[in-house]
Write a protein that holds these residues in place. Structure first.
Motif, PDB file in Angstrom:
ATOM      1  N   LEU A 112       0.883  -1.003  -0.022  1.00 31.39           N
ATOM      2  CA  LEU A 112      -0.005   0.021   0.009  1.00 31.39           C
ATOM      3  C   LEU A 112       0.855   1.217   0.088  1.00 31.39           C
ATOM      4  CD1 LEU A 112      -2.881   1.436   0.347  1.00 31.39           C
ATOM      5  CD2 LEU A 112      -2.526   0.993   2.912  1.00 31.39           C
ATOM      6  N   PHE A 113       1.903   1.376   0.768  1.00 29.65           N
ATOM      7  CA  PHE A 113       2.924   2.176   0.904  1.00 29.65           C
ATOM      8  C   PHE A 113       3.490   2.506  -0.524  1.00 29.65           C
ATOM      9  CE2 PHE A 113       6.997   3.989   1.833  1.00 29.65           C
ATOM     10  CZ  PHE A 113       6.775   4.806   2.791  1.00 29.65           C
ATOM     11  N   MET A 114       4.169   1.558  -1.039  1.00 32.51           N
ATOM     12  CA  MET A 114       4.696   1.710  -2.383  1.00 32.51           C
ATOM     13  C   MET A 114       3.900   2.167  -3.359  1.00 32.51           C
ATOM     14  SD  MET A 114       7.877   0.655  -2.066  1.00 32.51           S
ATOM     15  CE  MET A 114       8.483   0.152  -3.475  1.00 32.51           C
ATOM     16  N   LYS A 115       2.579   1.579  -3.488  1.00 27.89           N
ATOM     17  CA  LYS A 115       1.937   1.975  -4.316  1.00 27.89           C
ATOM     18  C   LYS A 115       1.213   3.213  -4.394  1.00 27.89           C
ATOM     19  CE  LYS A 115      -2.792   0.676  -6.022  1.00 27.89           C
ATOM     20  NZ  LYS A 115      -2.747   1.340  -7.472  1.00 27.89           N
ATOM     21  N   THR A 116       0.899   3.699  -3.073  1.00 27.95           N
ATOM     22  CA  THR A 116       0.221   5.200  -2.952  1.00 27.95           C
ATOM     23  C   THR A 116       1.406   6.165  -3.275  1.00 27.95           C
ATOM     24  OG1 THR A 116      -0.903   4.533  -1.129  1.00 27.95           O
ATOM     25  CG2 THR A 116      -0.413   6.786  -1.234  1.00 27.95           C
ATOM     26  N   ILE A 117       2.662   5.894  -2.954  1.00 29.28           N
ATOM     27  CA  ILE A 117       3.731   6.981  -3.379  1.00 29.28           C
ATOM     28  C   ILE A 117       3.787   6.852  -4.805  1.00 29.28           C
ATOM     29  CG2 ILE A 117       6.098   7.663  -3.038  1.00 29.28           C
ATOM     30  CD1 ILE A 117       5.692   6.371  -0.223  1.00 29.28           C
ATOM     31  N   ILE A 118       4.241   5.822  -5.578  1.00 29.32           N
ATOM     32  CA  ILE A 118       4.354   5.589  -7.023  1.00 29.32           C
ATOM     33  C   ILE A 118       3.226   6.060  -7.709  1.00 29.32           C
ATOM     34  CG2 ILE A 118       5.006   4.017  -8.864  1.00 29.32           C
ATOM     35  CD1 ILE A 118       6.788   2.849  -6.755  1.00 29.32           C
ATOM     36  N   ASP A 119       2.033   5.781  -7.273  1.00 29.70           N
ATOM     37  CA  ASP A 119       0.750   6.375  -8.157  1.00 29.70           C
ATOM     38  C   ASP A 119       0.683   8.018  -8.108  1.00 29.70           C
ATOM     39  OD1 ASP A 119      -0.087   3.922  -8.743  1.00 29.70           O
ATOM     40  OD2 ASP A 119      -1.882   3.863  -7.258  1.00 29.70           O
ATOM     41  N   ALA A 120       1.427   8.554  -7.489  1.00 29.88           N
ATOM     42  CA  ALA A 120       1.573  10.101  -7.298  1.00 29.88           C
ATOM     43  C   ALA A 120       2.415  10.390  -8.321  1.00 29.88           C
ATOM     44  CB  ALA A 120       1.799  10.741  -6.019  1.00 29.88           C
ATOM     45  N   LYS A 121       3.108   9.665  -9.111  1.00 32.97           N
ATOM     46  CA  LYS A 121       4.061  10.097 -10.049  1.00 32.97           C
ATOM     47  C   LYS A 121       5.153  10.956  -9.471  1.00 32.97           C
ATOM     48  CE  LYS A 121       0.878   8.864 -13.723  1.00 32.97           C
ATOM     49  NZ  LYS A 121       0.092   9.587 -14.912  1.00 32.97           N
ATOM     50  N   PRO A 122       5.813  10.495  -8.693  1.00 31.22           N
ATOM     51  CA  PRO A 122       6.783  11.497  -8.008  1.00 31.22           C
ATOM     52  C   PRO A 122       8.073  11.828  -8.759  1.00 31.22           C
ATOM     53  CG  PRO A 122       7.241   9.239  -7.108  1.00 31.22           C
ATOM     54  CD  PRO A 122       5.995   9.047  -7.854  1.00 31.22           C
ATOM     55  N   TRP A 123       8.176  11.094  -9.797  1.00 32.70           N
ATOM     56  CA  TRP A 123       9.304  11.375 -10.837  1.00 32.70           C
ATOM     57  C   TRP A 123       9.177  12.842 -11.408  1.00 32.70           C
ATOM     58  CZ3 TRP A 123       6.380   7.021 -11.189  1.00 32.70           C
ATOM     59  CH2 TRP A 123       5.346   7.174 -12.199  1.00 32.70           C
ATOM     60  N   TYR A 124       8.096  13.129 -11.544  1.00 35.32           N
ATOM     61  CA  TYR A 124       7.786  14.573 -11.994  1.00 35.32           C
ATOM     62  C   TYR A 124       8.251  15.948 -11.009  1.00 35.32           C
ATOM     63  CZ  TYR A 124       4.584  12.930 -15.678  1.00 35.32           C
ATOM     64  OH  TYR A 124       3.899  12.378 -16.869  1.00 35.32           O
ATOM     65  N   ARG A 125       8.512  15.378  -9.974  1.00 35.57           N
ATOM     66  CA  ARG A 125       9.119  16.592  -9.021  1.00 35.57           C
ATOM     67  C   ARG A 125      10.352  16.207  -8.479  1.00 35.57           C
ATOM     68  NH1 ARG A 125       4.220  17.308  -4.862  1.00 35.57           N
ATOM     69  NH2 ARG A 125       3.608  15.421  -5.316  1.00 35.57           N
ATOM     70  N   GLU A 126      10.763  14.885  -8.641  1.00 36.46           N
ATOM     71  CA  GLU A 126      12.161  14.457  -8.446  1.00 36.46           C
ATOM     72  C   GLU A 126      12.752  13.749  -9.246  1.00 36.46           C
ATOM     73  OE1 GLU A 126      12.490  13.427  -3.960  1.00 36.46           O
ATOM     74  OE2 GLU A 126      14.160  11.539  -4.692  1.00 36.46           O
ATOM     75  N   PRO A 127      13.489  14.480 -10.238  1.00 37.96           N
ATOM     76  CA  PRO A 127      13.959  13.899 -11.441  1.00 37.96           C
ATOM     77  C   PRO A 127      14.820  12.810 -11.503  1.00 37.96           C
ATOM     78  CG  PRO A 127      14.638  16.252 -11.361  1.00 37.96           C
ATOM     79  CD  PRO A 127      13.711  16.179 -10.210  1.00 37.96           C
ATOM     80  N   THR A 128      15.514  12.342 -10.130  1.00 36.59           N
ATOM     81  CA  THR A 128      16.436  11.091 -10.243  1.00 36.59           C
ATOM     82  C   THR A 128      15.364  10.029 -10.277  1.00 36.59           C
ATOM     83  OG1 THR A 128      16.075  11.472  -7.792  1.00 36.59           O
ATOM     84  CG2 THR A 128      18.201  12.135  -8.955  1.00 36.59           C
ATOM     85  N   LEU A 129      14.262  10.176 -10.008  1.00 37.78           N
ATOM     86  CA  LEU A 129      13.280   8.893  -9.823  1.00 37.78           C
ATOM     87  C   LEU A 129      13.012   8.243 -11.155  1.00 37.78           C
ATOM     88  CD1 LEU A 129      10.663   9.847  -6.886  1.00 37.78           C
ATOM     89  CD2 LEU A 129      12.976   8.692  -6.888  1.00 37.78           C
ATOM     90  N   LEU A 130      12.524   7.266 -11.294  1.00 33.88           N
ATOM     91  CA  LEU A 130      12.403   6.407 -12.620  1.00 33.88           C
ATOM     92  C   LEU A 130      10.727   6.527 -12.624  1.00 33.88           C
ATOM     93  CD1 LEU A 130      14.852   3.493 -11.953  1.00 33.88           C
ATOM     94  CD2 LEU A 130      15.162   5.512 -13.197  1.00 33.88           C
ATOM     95  N   PRO A 131      10.201   6.631 -13.847  1.00 39.93           N
ATOM     96  CA  PRO A 131       8.833   6.690 -14.050  1.00 39.93           C
ATOM     97  C   PRO A 131       8.141   5.363 -14.424  1.00 39.93           C
ATOM     98  CG  PRO A 131      10.080   7.489 -16.110  1.00 39.93           C
ATOM     99  CD  PRO A 131      11.121   7.253 -15.179  1.00 39.93           C
ATOM    100  N   PHE A 132       8.608   4.522 -13.535  1.00 40.42           N
ATOM    101  CA  PHE A 132       7.700   3.133 -13.706  1.00 40.42           C
ATOM    102  C   PHE A 132       6.516   3.258 -12.943  1.00 40.42           C
ATOM    103  CE2 PHE A 132      12.023   1.076 -13.394  1.00 40.42           C
ATOM    104  CZ  PHE A 132      12.035   0.488 -14.442  1.00 40.42           C
ATOM    105  N   PRO A 133       5.431   2.854 -13.495  1.00 36.49           N
ATOM    106  CA  PRO A 133       4.260   2.809 -12.417  1.00 36.49           C
ATOM    107  C   PRO A 133       4.291   1.634 -11.660  1.00 36.49           C
ATOM    108  CG  PRO A 133       3.722   2.089 -14.664  1.00 36.49           C
ATOM    109  CD  PRO A 133       5.112   2.664 -14.971  1.00 36.49           C
ATOM    110  N   TRP A 134       3.461   1.689 -10.603  1.00 40.13           N
ATOM    111  CA  TRP A 134       3.471   0.419  -9.647  1.00 40.13           C
ATOM    112  C   TRP A 134       2.734  -0.565 -10.697  1.00 40.13           C
ATOM    113  CZ3 TRP A 134       6.194  -1.328  -5.990  1.00 40.13           C
ATOM    114  CH2 TRP A 134       5.667  -2.528  -5.177  1.00 40.13           C
TER     115      TRP A 134
END
Lengths: 566, 566
Positions: free
Chosen positions: B289-311
């Motif tokens: 739930l934790f992983m999915k909730t955060i990744i669903d918010a597409k954090p890569w748009y705000r933190e560009p080191t992140l990878l744009p994989f959906p959960w």
């Protein structure tokens, strides 16, 4: 084959270079039928049409066919790989005689390979892979088993690759034929191609201009149609500058998508600015075929720095508008008139298109971006480069001095100062991402920005192909290396003495801007006759597929390139 | 509120620490009804059952409910967020009194937030997001707007976060309630939790054992059920060690999947070993739930080191066999008997299952892996850590000395030696990948390996929760940081004086192994009564979803955990 002459065996740098050039000549002499002997002093400024004079109709036809059509005909047996390889070998040889763009031809191994592929097709009636029989040209520093791997340094001549680079292994399995290796500059850190080993690679459209670099050998080869698909590398513009200067397509992917294993360069292990590898091609489809073929082989299993993204073919836009932001000028160095005109033409043609929205992109501190990346390129202050150069006694080429010695941002870091510079890089990346997020028109269910700009349309450099040794402003390309955004170069137009000849009054903003504008003033439009003009399409990190799809839409809607080059 | 006492305002380290502890006590005093006063000297060795004594039936019921059930009941209004938050505040307070695991409670802001969420639900009849009303505990060095951000250093007390870390922003928007901040060790580089600011965090099941670290506050809180879902960080085992020591779930994702922006630590900008952030929870579903909730918010748009994989929620296995490789021992430090027994139990239960294949995993140079990562943790030789410690005069904790001073691989790098060490890291990663590829049973259409091992099942450490200040061998967890593989810890069993009490004759292979085995010999099985025993499931880089799905299958088929902890 005679042993390679090397520095470690006691030779001078001049002897080593002469031996490499002799080796190159010997590989050209294997061509059958042979090429004519051309006197460099008798070459026309524009050498592009010499192919008409020295090649057969069939060779011209084959070498001017785009890769997607070649693989289709090869797969059906309508063309033999031997015929295609011979044609490209001859045209690449001619490209050498006119632009000085190769380090060696590989006629024997290429024709053996081609014959084996032809036999395989005849026997099994199906291609061995998606590139069956297709000749691919390769930048020298991409290791090829048993061949010299000098990376442009005299002192490194004699280093031999033990095995093919991973990217070559994958392309080989897909059916590629490697037939030529191409030039690169001393240090690999020029936007031109000038080395003491092989001399200067010139532009096939205008010998007073550079072919670009560092993948300038590839640029000249593909521009001359001595290759339809080649492999370059890019850490500051090294795929895109030569693609642009020679009027062809070139793609710098996001880092971590294509394998880098088996390449040579200085500073192995540095991660502050990550180099990339990618295609130059006579077609957009060629770039796509290249990307897809490699990624379909799931290279991440063998090179664990890579990201396990499949190549995504589904339509990114699904009927919605493509939102293009146009950046006319990076705010540091104003582009010459032909570049601005090319942009304007596209914008004019896109206006009123229902499926496209055009907005303006305001550049955000691109001068700072240059300071950051220029300060991160050589964290050891350039010691590794200097060692590779000085250990042979070879002289420093002008653009090596430009980026290492005259670059005020190049200084030796401590671990602590490098960390600080890395934080600065990441802060800049976050700020640029925030800028992009600000173009959102709505917020998604989980707070994510939506309806943002899809791609940025912008120059590839501050003019068409620069005069030799004047490619000093990297900002239009290095910007996207710093941000690690995918960037695709594509042909649009050509410098035109009528359309671009009108005198423009302009007061430069800074020294770099003045240097660039003075060149335009000094040589005038005639100095760039008939150089290709290309532009660049940029997407957000990892949106490589989107950038390609966006260009497909733009090409269809705006109908560029507006000229034919060949 | 009184001003924070800091080093820069002239206080001694003891005064600063006393003030922080006073502050903590003042936040506990806001609890209503208040908690009892407990005398540390009167506490039983196993404090886990004290909750039964001091909390109400309703509080026990709420705090022993897994997060997925809590959010379901909160979303329907069957439970109010105020009631749930109050219960967790009280149990977290009790966890502090028994395990010394928090830096402060946040009763006011948490109950305000909970009341506002309750009102929102009453008004709109729907939750604001997937975590509506759920209390989440947070490790101290994850910045929270307006609160101290000392990262475990006395000298940093007084630094205040300007805004919430990005991960908290996203969780907040999803409906989370932040109610407690948890302890971490000096330097954040222990597998225990011991600082001069807050003292030692102990294990709720056995006060002679460590709660683990560096997210040991979270470990003790979740183990004690003072939290059902907490946030930790991990660069060498710092989520997994406390999860394992306290019998709960903990996930270290692959780097680049969850946002790290807004955390404090030394060495900002270092990239040789990338830290990660992730959940500790009373349930596997809570981690997901934790992983999915955060990744669903597409954090890569705000933190560009992140990878744009959906959960990715699709079934990875699609009916095919799950191939599990079992690593019994890393070849460096042999695990204590309870760990081996836990592994054996699972293997026994899985034998003969049609959908599971079990093979052995032969560890590949895990000693070298430790040398590499230990040499990359502090490329400045630990100067940044030393400065953060010494500038307050606080003493070095034993495990800070262990990792910085007694660690022979910790030395100051030059840029050049750091590059060389980074190449060594990448070579090791490639070799490990090749090892994994060798488990393939076939080759795919593009030459890629297929039918490989899916996950490695292995220990989390060389024993159950270690005795205080003895957590010296990081290899079982740091191995997967070096490789950047996702790793999930889960509860299996408990140390059992009958089953694990049999004397084993063993000749240690090296000093580290001897140190670990001697502890077992010295204290005997009684010394670990009734410590949880957890294991670890590891996947290849970016296969986070696969690891979770694999554990779901294994749990179903083998029926663990084999005991109840609460």
């Amino acid at each position: 084959m005679a042993a390679t002459i090397t520095i470690s065996s006691g030779a001078t740098w001049q002897q080593v270079a002469a031996d490499r050039q002799k080796h190159r000549a010997s590989t050209l002499s294997l061509l059958d039928p042979p090429l004519p002997t051309l006197d460099e002093n008798d070459l026309p400024i524009n050498t592009i049409h010499l192919a008409r004079k020295y090649l057969t109709e069939e060779e011209l036809k084959i070498t001017e066919t785009v890769p997607e059509n070649l693989v289709s005909q090869l797969a059906k047996g309508e063309l033999s790989s031997v015929a295609v390889t011979k044609a490209f070998l001859r045209r690449a040889g001619l490209a050498q005689l006119t632009t000085n763009s190769i380090t060696e031809l590989l006629p024997r191994r290429a024709l053996d390979r081609a014959a084996s592929l032809d036999a395989n097709l005849a026997q099994h009636q199906k291609p061995i892979g998606p590139l069956h029989g297709l000749p691919i040209s390769v930048k020298e520093h991409i290791g090829m088993a048993g061949l010299d791997l000098n990376g442009g340094f005299v002192s490194w001549v004699g280093r031999v690759a033990e095995k093919d680079a991973l990217i070559l292994e994958i392309l080989w399995r897909a059916g590629a034929v490697f037939y030529v290796r191409s030039t690169q500059p001393q240090s690999l850190m020029h936007l031109e191609t000038s080395s003491n080993l092989y001399g200067v690679t010139t532009n096939p459209f205008n010998r007073t201009l550079t072919a670009g670099g560092s993948s300038g050998g590839e640029g000249a080869l593909v521009g001359f149609r001595g290759s339809c698909l080649g492999i370059g590398t890019d850490i500051g513009g090294s795929i895109r500058s030569p693609a642009a200067n020679n009027g062809v397509y070139g793609m710098k992917p996001t880092s971590g998508r294509l394998p880098m294993g088996g390449l040579t360069a200085t500073q192995l292990g540095e991660e502050q600015v990550v180099p990339t590898i990618g295609p130059l091609s006579t077609s957009l489809e060629g770039c796509k075929l290249f990307m897809k073929t490699i990624i379909d082989a799931k290279p991440w299993y063998r090179e664990p720095t890579l990201l396990p993204f499949p190549w995504r073919e589904e339509d990114v836009f699904k009927g919605r508008k493509l939102k293009v932001a146009v950046m006319w000028d990076d705010g540091v160095v104003k582009p010459h008139p032909p570049v601005t005109r090319a942009l304007q033409q596209i914008v004019d043609r896109l206006k009123g298109k229902e499926n496209i929205e055009i907005v303006e992109w305001k550049p955000y501190k691109h001068d700072l971006a240059w300071e950051i990346i220029a300060g991160l390129y050589f964290c050891d202050g350039g010691a590794d480069e200097a060692e590779a150069i000085n250990s042979s006694g070879e002289p420093w080429r002008p653009l090596t001095k430009h980026i290492l010695i005259e670059n005020p941002h190049c200084k030796a870091h401590t671990i602590t100062s490098m960390w600080a510079a890395t934080v600065q890089r990441d802060v800049y990346r976050s700020e640029y991402a925030a800028l992009w997020n600000e173009t959102a028109t709505s917020t998604g269910p989980n707070g994510e920005p939506e309806g943002m700009v899809d791609v940025i349309l912008c120059p590839v450099g501050p003019g068409a192909a620069p005069k030799i040794d004047t490619s000093k402003w990297w900002g239009y390309t290095s910007q996207w290396n710093l941000l690690d955004y995918p960037a695709l170069v594509f042909p649009v137009d050509r410098v035109d003495s009528v359309k671009d000849g009108k005198k423009v009054r302009y007061e430069p903003r800074n020294e770099k801007d003045k240097f660039n504008w003075d060149l335009w003033e000094e040589y005038g439009v005639e100095g760039w006759e008939v150089a290709p003009v290309c532009l660049q399409l940029v997407g957000r990190r990892y949106e490589d597929e989107k950038v390609i799809q966006a260009l497909e839409i733009l090409q269809k809607e705006a109908g560029f390139p507006f000229v034919e080059y060949i």
